[in-house]
Design a protein around this motif. Structure first.
Motif, mmCIF file in Angstrom:
data_model
loop_
_atom_site.group_PDB
_atom_site.id
_atom_site.type_symbol
_atom_site.label_atom_id
_atom_site.label_comp_id
_atom_site.label_asym_id
_atom_site.label_seq_id
_atom_site.Cartn_x
_atom_site.Cartn_y
_atom_site.Cartn_z
ATOM 1 N N VAL A 1 28.053 30.216 -23.511
ATOM 2 C CA VAL A 1 29.464 29.832 -23.484
ATOM 3 C C VAL A 1 29.925 29.430 -24.880
ATOM 4 O O VAL A 1 31.001 29.839 -25.345
ATOM 5 N N LEU A 2 29.116 28.626 -25.574
ATOM 6 C CA LEU A 2 29.476 28.191 -26.923
ATOM 7 C C LEU A 2 29.617 29.384 -27.861
ATOM 8 O O LEU A 2 30.529 29.421 -28.692
ATOM 9 N N ARG A 3 28.729 30.347 -27.726
ATOM 10 C CA ARG A 3 28.831 31.544 -28.573
ATOM 11 C C ARG A 3 30.091 32.331 -28.243
ATOM 12 O O ARG A 3 30.788 32.823 -29.149
ATOM 13 N N ALA A 4 30.405 32.463 -26.959
ATOM 14 C CA ALA A 4 31.594 33.218 -26.553
ATOM 15 C C ALA A 4 32.869 32.548 -27.048
ATOM 16 O O ALA A 4 33.787 33.216 -27.546
ATOM 17 N N VAL A 5 32.939 31.217 -26.945
ATOM 18 C CA VAL A 5 34.121 30.482 -27.403
ATOM 19 C C VAL A 5 34.269 30.620 -28.914
ATOM 20 O O VAL A 5 35.375 30.878 -29.424
ATOM 21 N N THR A 6 33.167 30.454 -29.627
ATOM 22 C CA THR A 6 33.216 30.570 -31.088
ATOM 23 C C THR A 6 33.650 31.963 -31.516
ATOM 24 O O THR A 6 34.485 32.112 -32.424
ATOM 25 N N ASP A 7 33.119 32.976 -30.870
ATOM 26 C CA ASP A 7 33.487 34.348 -31.222
ATOM 27 C C ASP A 7 34.958 34.622 -30.930
ATOM 28 O O ASP A 7 35.620 35.357 -31.677
ATOM 29 N N GLU A 8 35.487 34.031 -29.863
ATOM 30 C CA GLU A 8 36.910 34.203 -29.551
ATOM 31 C C GLU A 8 37.778 33.557 -30.637
ATOM 32 O O GLU A 8 38.807 34.115 -31.048
ATOM 33 N N ILE A 9 37.349 32.396 -31.120
ATOM 34 C CA ILE A 9 38.075 31.726 -32.205
ATOM 35 C C ILE A 9 38.027 32.571 -33.478
ATOM 36 O O ILE A 9 39.048 32.763 -34.151
ATOM 37 N N MET A 10 36.846 33.097 -33.803
ATOM 38 C CA MET A 10 36.708 33.899 -35.022
ATOM 39 C C MET A 10 37.515 35.192 -34.924
ATOM 40 O O MET A 10 38.080 35.656 -35.925
ATOM 41 N N TYR A 11 37.574 35.767 -33.734
ATOM 42 C CA TYR A 11 38.369 36.990 -33.568
ATOM 43 C C TYR A 11 39.855 36.696 -33.773
ATOM 44 O O TYR A 11 40.581 37.505 -34.371
ATOM 45 N N ALA A 12 40.300 35.527 -33.306
ATOM 46 C CA ALA A 12 41.706 35.148 -33.498
ATOM 47 C C ALA A 12 42.007 34.957 -34.983
ATOM 48 O O ALA A 12 43.062 35.377 -35.471
ATOM 49 N N ILE A 13 41.086 34.324 -35.713
ATOM 50 C CA ILE A 13 41.259 34.161 -37.162
ATOM 51 C C ILE A 13 41.281 35.523 -37.840
ATOM 52 O O ILE A 13 42.110 35.782 -38.719
ATOM 53 N N LEU A 14 40.374 36.399 -37.423
ATOM 54 C CA LEU A 14 40.299 37.744 -37.995
ATOM 55 C C LEU A 14 41.588 38.521 -37.769
ATOM 56 O O LEU A 14 42.080 39.219 -38.668
ATOM 57 N N SER A 15 42.168 38.392 -36.595
ATOM 58 C CA SER A 15 43.413 39.094 -36.278
ATOM 59 C C SER A 15 44.550 38.626 -37.181
ATOM 60 O O SER A 15 45.433 39.410 -37.540
ATOM 61 N N LEU A 16 44.517 37.343 -37.558
ATOM 62 C CA LEU A 16 45.556 36.797 -38.428
ATOM 63 C C LEU A 16 45.316 37.151 -39.895
ATOM 64 O O LEU A 16 46.261 37.431 -40.637
ATOM 65 N N SER A 17 44.065 37.125 -40.321
ATOM 66 C CA SER A 17 43.748 37.304 -41.745
ATOM 67 C C SER A 17 43.565 38.754 -42.145
ATOM 68 O O SER A 17 43.736 39.107 -43.320
ATOM 69 N N GLU A 18 43.144 39.597 -41.173
ATOM 70 C CA GLU A 18 42.874 41.017 -41.428
ATOM 71 C C GLU A 18 41.788 41.203 -42.493
ATOM 72 O O GLU A 18 41.794 42.170 -43.252
ATOM 73 N N GLN A 19 40.833 40.271 -42.530
ATOM 74 C CA GLN A 19 39.702 40.410 -43.437
ATOM 75 C C GLN A 19 38.684 41.389 -42.870
ATOM 76 O O GLN A 19 38.725 41.743 -41.686
ATOM 77 N N GLU A 20 37.741 41.782 -43.703
ATOM 78 C CA GLU A 20 36.567 42.493 -43.215
ATOM 79 C C GLU A 20 35.638 41.468 -42.578
ATOM 80 O O GLU A 20 35.435 40.383 -43.125
ATOM 81 N N TYR A 21 35.077 41.798 -41.412
ATOM 82 C CA TYR A 21 34.226 40.840 -40.696
ATOM 83 C C TYR A 21 32.758 41.194 -40.865
ATOM 84 O O TYR A 21 32.368 42.365 -40.813
ATOM 85 N N VAL A 22 31.952 40.153 -41.060
ATOM 86 C CA VAL A 22 30.501 40.309 -41.177
ATOM 87 C C VAL A 22 29.857 39.462 -40.091
ATOM 88 O O VAL A 22 30.048 38.241 -40.055
ATOM 89 N N ASP A 23 29.092 40.085 -39.199
ATOM 90 C CA ASP A 23 28.486 39.372 -38.070
ATOM 91 C C ASP A 23 27.177 38.691 -38.483
ATOM 92 O O ASP A 23 26.136 38.859 -37.842
ATOM 93 N N ARG A 24 27.242 37.938 -39.559
ATOM 94 C CA ARG A 24 26.108 37.162 -40.053
ATOM 95 C C ARG A 24 26.647 35.862 -40.635
ATOM 96 O O ARG A 24 27.820 35.785 -41.000
#
Length: 241
Positions: free
Chosen positions: A192-215
């Protein structure tokens, strides 16, 4: 008191004059009550620009190194962070993460805004890295909304290693608050913690339009520093005489 002096008299007007930041979605930040503002972290300037434009006071969990720097510069930085009400967090040792969570929950229990950089460190190359789950633990335990935030242009204005920022267009973009009440009582579930964190990071990514690194950024930094050291050790040494 000094926080508001910096915000409205000294630093805030100067930052607005120099950077003229474009603000988007400020209405998404709650006018009152506890909430977490979770953003990307591209520059040392982030610590000043976001608080300068928010209508409410925000407290960040700042790395302890900001409070222990050597020399006059170190003392000035430490004095600023203390005066601004920022909380030092030791990021070393087994208890570091738990200490940060305790401090953050204390801010939220007082009904205040808490600022968090889920990546845990500044991006060294402008990309967005995997978030650490501490932000999810605090959001679920305190049962508060998380407002995603994207700092855009601050990496170009003041990349790592640059002491004084250059003039560059900056945008600060806030997204709609994320509600995780559906996960109430599950703050100890790793999935659950991983899913919540990933949802937050995806929202940030959608706003920033950065390249994402899954590390994790800290791991990538350490690897690149190690490779740089190996390359340096292989360079031929000039004879001394």
């Amino acid at each position: 008191m000094f926080y508001y002096l910096l915000k409205y008299v000294i630093l805030g007007p100067l930052l607005r004059l120099v950077f003229r930041p474009r603000i988007e979605g400020l209405e998404h930040v709650p006018a009152d009550g506890p909430a977490i503002v979770a953003g990307n972290h591209l520059s040392f300037s982030d610590h000043f620009l976001m608080p300068a434009i928010l209508k409410r006071r925000i407290t960040f969990l700042a790395k302890a190194e900001y409070f222990t720097g050597p020399g006059i510069k170190g003392r000035l930085i430490a004095a600023f962070f203390r005066s601004a009400g920022q909380i030092p967090v030791d990021r070393t040792g087994k208890e570091a993460g738990q200490a940060a969570i305790r401090e953050g929950l204390g801010v939220l229990r007082k009904g205040e805004l808490l600022g968090i950089y889920p990546e845990g460190t500044r991006s060294h190359d402008g990309r967005l890295y995997k978030g650490k789950v501490g932000v999810a633990v605090m959001a679920l335990k305190a049962q508060v909304p998380v407002v995603p935030c994207a700092m855009i242009g601050t990496f170009e204005a003041q990349p790592p290693g640059r002491t004084l920022p250059r003039i560059h267009p900056v945008t600060i973009r806030f997204g709609k608050p994320l509600d995780f009440s559906r996960y109430a009582g599950l703050e100890n579930e790793k999935a659950v913690l991983r899913a919540v964190t990933d949802e937050i990071m995806y929202a940030i990514l959608s706003l920033s339009e950065q390249e994402y690194v899954d590390r994790y950024a800290a791991v990538v930094k350490a690897e690149e520093a190690g490779k740089a050291g190996e390359r340096a050790s292989r360079l031929p040494r000039m004879p001394l005489g």
